[in-house]
Design an enzyme around this catalytic site. Sequence first.
Site, PDB file in Angstrom:
ATOM      1  NE  ARG A 105      -3.769   1.994   2.705  1.00  0.00           N
ATOM      2  CZ  ARG A 105      -5.013   2.022   2.238  1.00  0.00           C
ATOM      3  NH1 ARG A 105      -5.459   1.016   1.513  1.00  0.00           N
ATOM      4  NH2 ARG A 105      -5.817   3.036   2.499  1.00  0.00           N
ATOM      5  CG  HIS A 132      -8.067   0.820  -3.471  1.00  0.00           C
ATOM      6  ND1 HIS A 132      -7.476  -0.349  -3.025  1.00  0.00           N
ATOM      7  CD2 HIS A 132      -8.700   1.340  -2.381  1.00  0.00           C
ATOM      8  CE1 HIS A 132      -7.725  -0.509  -1.739  1.00  0.00           C
ATOM      9  NE2 HIS A 132      -8.469   0.495  -1.329  1.00  0.00           N
ATOM     10  CD  GLN A 135     -13.099  -0.717  -1.229  1.00  0.00           C
ATOM     11  OE1 GLN A 135     -12.339  -0.601  -0.274  1.00  0.00           O
ATOM     12  NE2 GLN A 135     -14.332  -1.197  -1.104  1.00  0.00           N
ATOM     13  CG  ASP A 220     -12.754   7.952  -2.322  1.00  0.00           C
ATOM     14  OD1 ASP A 220     -12.863   7.852  -1.086  1.00  0.00           O
ATOM     15  OD2 ASP A 220     -11.691   7.762  -2.931  1.00  0.00           O
ATOM     16  CB  CYS A 260     -13.692   2.772  -0.851  1.00  0.00           C
ATOM     17  SG  CYS A 260     -13.087   4.468  -0.968  1.00  0.00           S
ATOM     18  NE  ARG A 288     -10.283  -4.219   0.532  1.00  0.00           N
ATOM     19  CZ  ARG A 288      -9.503  -3.203   0.914  1.00  0.00           C
ATOM     20  NH1 ARG A 288     -10.044  -2.032   1.254  1.00  0.00           N
ATOM     21  NH2 ARG A 288      -8.194  -3.323   0.938  1.00  0.00           N
TER      22      ARG A 288
END
Length: 306
Positions: A105, A132, A135, A220, A260, A288
């Site tokens: 990450r 990402h 996700q 987001d 997310c 997830r």
Amino acid sequence: MAIRHFLTLLDLSPDELRYLIQRAISIKNGLKTHGPTYTPFANRTLAMIFEKSSTRTRVSFETAMAQFGGHALFLSSRDTQLGRGEPIGDTARVLSEMVDAVMIRTFSHQGLEAFASASAVPVINALTDDYHPCQLLADVMTWTELRGSVKDRTAVWIGDGNNMCHSWINAARQFDFRLRICCPEGYEPRQDILDAAGDRVSIVRDPQDAVADADLITTDVWASMGQEEEQAKREADFASLQVTEALLDRAREDVLFLHCLPAHRGEEISTTLLDDPRAVVWQEAGNRLHAQKALLEFLLLGRVEG
């Protein structure tokens, strides 16, 4: 088995991605029924490199490895020689001698690609400034669980043309659904990513028009990690794009809302939106764990039936 990496959704074929979604649902159902009794990763280790902070990513990957009978190592840039200037490729080669997979990450997608090119074990993108994809596995899993096949459905992205938006564009390509992007001028996604998606993706400036007859709406935060100094300007530029219950009312009656997380209530969403039954963000967050279990299993063991 040849080493496979997961840096974007384009690293797997549409068929492989559909398999992952169904496998994740199967793993989730098995966990609910039997508990964490399926442990294919005895003595396997996942190295988790974090240069950006995380809640869902760390907990989901660490729990996935524990429930699969393996082990996860948390490594921050402060804890490794990467923080003291060791070349990315050298770190990748060293870890390849010791662990079974690496999850990263970080900020630079190019740095991630450099790490993967030197790695002899699978590398997973757990977020970069450009993409990402993990996700999106959880998002499409949630959508599929609740509404069946996403093929030919319509999703709407409201907000910045950021890493999440880029991954939604790739998802539209790979899962064959339509995506409308509603963003202010100057905040569009990267043109090359947009162009590659062809007519599956369109930009619609008015949120009222964008959500008409939509099956799914997602958004987001307006200022992502590293953009905090732009917060005030972004609040002004995105003010008309807040997702509210009234906006969801303009979509299909069975519309779903995803985020997310973390969410900033009163900014990109209304203060009460996450209490609306159309918002399924807690299921999305929990998925997830299961989607990444399916991904880890696929990268290390290949396809598994059942």
